[in-house]
Scaffold this motif. Structure first.
Motif, PDB file in Angstrom:
ATOM      1  N   ASP A 202      39.948  49.257  29.407  1.00  0.00           N
ATOM      2  CA  ASP A 202      39.299  49.302  28.324  1.00  0.00           C
ATOM      3  C   ASP A 202      40.033  49.411  27.366  1.00  0.00           C
ATOM      4  OD1 ASP A 202      37.005  48.516  29.986  1.00  0.00           O
ATOM      5  OD2 ASP A 202      36.133  50.482  30.051  1.00  0.00           O
ATOM      6  N   PRO A 203      39.837  48.809  26.022  1.00  0.00           N
ATOM      7  CA  PRO A 203      40.369  49.256  24.685  1.00  0.00           C
ATOM      8  C   PRO A 203      40.318  50.723  24.164  1.00  0.00           C
ATOM      9  CG  PRO A 203      39.360  47.179  24.496  1.00  0.00           C
ATOM     10  CD  PRO A 203      38.954  47.704  25.857  1.00  0.00           C
ATOM     11  N   LEU A 204      41.409  51.210  23.740  1.00  0.00           N
ATOM     12  CA  LEU A 204      41.141  52.950  23.427  1.00  0.00           C
ATOM     13  C   LEU A 204      40.683  52.740  22.022  1.00  0.00           C
ATOM     14  CD1 LEU A 204      44.786  54.044  24.490  1.00  0.00           C
ATOM     15  CD2 LEU A 204      42.493  54.834  25.550  1.00  0.00           C
ATOM     16  N   ALA A 205      39.905  53.679  21.681  1.00  0.00           N
ATOM     17  CA  ALA A 205      39.084  53.619  20.442  1.00  0.00           C
ATOM     18  C   ALA A 205      40.005  54.238  19.404  1.00  0.00           C
ATOM     19  CB  ALA A 205      37.899  54.414  20.707  1.00  0.00           C
ATOM     20  N   LYS A 210      47.072  49.616  20.852  1.00  0.00           N
ATOM     21  CA  LYS A 210      47.803  48.034  20.802  1.00  0.00           C
ATOM     22  C   LYS A 210      47.916  47.639  22.291  1.00  0.00           C
ATOM     23  CE  LYS A 210      52.063  48.448  19.166  1.00  0.00           C
ATOM     24  NZ  LYS A 210      53.136  48.117  17.882  1.00  0.00           N
ATOM     25  N   PHE A 211      47.781  46.286  22.851  1.00  0.00           N
ATOM     26  CA  PHE A 211      48.510  45.821  24.052  1.00  0.00           C
ATOM     27  C   PHE A 211      49.839  45.292  23.870  1.00  0.00           C
ATOM     28  CE2 PHE A 211      43.757  45.755  24.679  1.00  0.00           C
ATOM     29  CZ  PHE A 211      43.996  46.083  26.102  1.00  0.00           C
ATOM     30  N   VAL A 212      50.689  45.943  24.811  1.00  0.00           N
ATOM     31  CA  VAL A 212      52.039  45.486  24.566  1.00  0.00           C
ATOM     32  C   VAL A 212      52.433  44.895  25.896  1.00  0.00           C
ATOM     33  CG1 VAL A 212      52.665  47.136  22.709  1.00  0.00           C
ATOM     34  CG2 VAL A 212      52.857  47.894  25.191  1.00  0.00           C
ATOM     35  N   VAL A 213      53.548  44.437  26.093  1.00  0.00           N
ATOM     36  CA  VAL A 213      54.331  43.959  27.480  1.00  0.00           C
ATOM     37  C   VAL A 213      55.407  44.991  27.866  1.00  0.00           C
ATOM     38  CG1 VAL A 213      55.257  42.080  28.774  1.00  0.00           C
ATOM     39  CG2 VAL A 213      53.578  41.423  26.979  1.00  0.00           C
ATOM     40  N   LEU A 267      49.691  53.753  22.732  1.00  0.00           N
ATOM     41  CA  LEU A 267      49.178  54.566  21.859  1.00  0.00           C
ATOM     42  C   LEU A 267      50.323  55.226  20.930  1.00  0.00           C
ATOM     43  CD1 LEU A 267      46.616  55.781  20.306  1.00  0.00           C
ATOM     44  CD2 LEU A 267      46.643  57.223  22.202  1.00  0.00           C
ATOM     45  N   GLU A 268      50.362  54.682  19.812  1.00  0.00           N
ATOM     46  CA  GLU A 268      51.590  55.487  18.895  1.00  0.00           C
ATOM     47  C   GLU A 268      50.695  56.905  18.219  1.00  0.00           C
ATOM     48  OE1 GLU A 268      53.223  53.042  16.306  1.00  0.00           O
ATOM     49  OE2 GLU A 268      54.365  51.492  17.836  1.00  0.00           O
TER      50      GLU A 268
END
Length: 369
Positions: A202-205, A210-213, A267-268
Motif C-alpha cells: 500500500d502507498p505510504l501516507a 514514491k515508487f522506484v525501480v 521514503l526520503e
C-alpha cells in the motif's frame, strides 16, 4: 529387584572402611577430616553433573560477591599469560622497548602513515563548536565592513565629496557571505536519507514517498571478460559487413545480462547535520539581509532583531532535536520491554537436563527366576 536396589543404595551410602576393618578417623579422635572426592559413576544420573546445554539464569549475586560456583570445575589447563598467579600478584611481563636506532629508522614510515591518514588524524573541534566559530567570524567580518563603510561615508561628508557608485571593495565580500548563507541553507534543506520498503504494497501516507525501480541482486552481475567482448565485437563487425554488402538486415547486437529489478516504495527522510543546523541558527540569510539593511539610524534595532532571530532559531532547533532523541529512546525502550516480557521467554525458555538411566543390578534375568 527391590531388595537388590535397596542393598545397592545402602552399600553406596555406607562409610568407607579401611583394609583392617576399622572406620576412618573422626575429628573426635584428633584427626582433621578430609574432603571426599566426588566421582560420577556410570550409575549416577547426568542431571548431577554440570550441564552444557541447560539455560540456567546467570547468578549475578554470586558474580558480584565473587562466590564460588555451585559445582566444581575440574579443569586443569595451561596457565594463561593474562591471568594472575595463584598468590594474587599480577604476572610481571617483560616488554621489549625499541631502541633509538630503530625509532630513527621508523621516522619515515611514521610520517608516511600520518600523511595517509590526513585529514582524519587532525584533532578538529566538535560540529557545534566549529559552527559557532564560523558564524561568529562571519558576524565580525560584517561588523568591520559596516564600520569601514560608515567611516568612508563620514570622511566623504566632511570633505564634501559625493560618490554615486554603489560598487566598492566591500561589495564582493558581502555577496560572498550572503552566498555562503544561501548555500548552507540549501545543503541543510536538501540533505536526506532514502529508505526502501520491499514488503509494503500500500502507498505510504507521506509526501516524500514514491515508487522506484531497485536492483534486488545483492551481488553485481558478472560482466564478460575482455577477450570475450573482443570476439563478440569482431564477429558483429564481420556479420554487419557481409550483410551490408548483400543487402540484408543488420545483425542484432548481443545485450549484457539484465539485472533483477523490482518496483518498491522509497521514503526520503530529512537528515540534517549538526554543524549545518547550528550554523543556520547563528548565521542564516535573514542575518545577512539584516546586515545589509543596517544604517546609522537603525543599527540598534537591527542588532536586536538579529539577536532575537538567532536565539529563537537556536532554541527551536535544539528543542526539536531533543524531541526526536526522546522519541527514539521511548521506541527503543518499548521494543526492549516487549522482547524481555513476551519474545525472549517464549523463544529462550529455561531448560534443564533430565535423564533416566538403569544399572546392572536393576536388570532381572527371566531365565534365572
Amino acid at each position: 529387584m527391590a531388595l537388590r536396589r535397596f542393598a545397592h543404595e545402602n552399600n553406596a551410602a555406607a562409610p568407607p572402611r579401611s583394609p583392617e576393618g576399622r572406620t576412618p578417623p573422626s575429628p573426635m579422635n584428633g584427626f582433621s577430616p578430609s574432603t571426599p572426592r566426588r566421582s560420577f559413576g556410570i550409575h549416577r544420573s547426568p542431571a548431577d553433573t554440570p550441564s552444557i546445554s541447560s539455560s540456567v539464569p546467570f547468578d549475578w549475586d554470586a558474580a558480584r560477591s565473587r562466590a564460588p560456583p555451585p559445582y566444581s570445575t575440574p579443569v586443569r589447563g595451561r596457565k594463561s599469560i593474562g591471568t594472575a598467579t595463584p598468590s594474587g600478584t599480577p604476572r610481571k611481563a617483560i616488554i621489549r622497548k625499541k631502541g633509538i636506532i630503530e625509532r630513527i629508522r621508523n621516522i619515515p614510515s611514521t610520517i608516511a602513515f600520518e600523511i595517509a591518514l590526513f585529514p582524519h588524524n587532525v584533532p578538529l573541534p566538535t560540529p557545534k563548536t566549529t559552527a559557532r566559530i564560523i558564524g561568529g567570524s562571519i558576524h565580525v567580518v560584517h561588523f568591520f565592513l559596516m564600520a569601514s563603510r560608515d567611516s568612508e561615508e563620514g570622511w566623504d561628508a566632511v570633505a564634501g565629496i559625493k560618490r554615486s557608485s554603489w560598487f566598492d571593495w566591500t561589495t564582493p565580500i558581502t555577496l560572498l557571505l550572503v552566498s555562503f548563507s544561501i548555500l548552507n541553507t540549501y545543503n541543510l534543506a536538501t540533505r536526506t536519507r532514502s529508505y526502501k520498503f520491499h514488503r509494503r504494497k500500500d502507498p505510504l501516507a507521506s509526501p516524500h514517498a514514491k515508487f522506484v525501480v531497485t536492483n534486488l541482486d545483492l551481488e553485481p552481475v558478472a560482466q564478460p571478460s575482455l577477450s570475450r567482448r573482443l570476439r563478440t565485437d569482431l564477429w558483429y563487425g564481420y556479420s554487419y559487413f557481409w550483410r551490408f554488402l548483400l543487402g540484408l538486415q543488420p545483425p542484432n547486437k548481443g545485450t549484457s545480462p539484465k539485472e533483477k529489478t523490482s518496483r518498491v516504495q522509497q521514503l526520503e527522510i530529512w537528515e540534517p547535520s549538526e554543524m549545518e543546523l547550528e550554523l543556520f541558527s547563528i548565521y542564516s540569510p535573514a542575518h545577512a539581509l539584516l546586515w545589509l539593511a543596517i544604517a546609522s539610524s537603525n543599527w540598534l534595532l537591527s542588532l536586536l532583531i538579529m539577536v532575537l532571530i538567532g536565539v529563537q532559531l537556536n532554541v527551536l532547533v535544539h528543542a526539536y532535536s531533543q524531541l526526536i532523541k526522546d522519541k527514539q529512546i521511548i521506541a527503543s525502550e518499548t521494543m526492549k520491554e516487549y522482547n524481555d516480557v513476551f519474545v525472549n521467554p517464549r523463544i529462550n525458555p529455561i531448560r534443564r537436563d533430565v535423564a533416566v538411566m538403569t544399572h546392572q543390578s536393576e536388570v532381572v534375568n527371566v531365565w534365572e527366576e
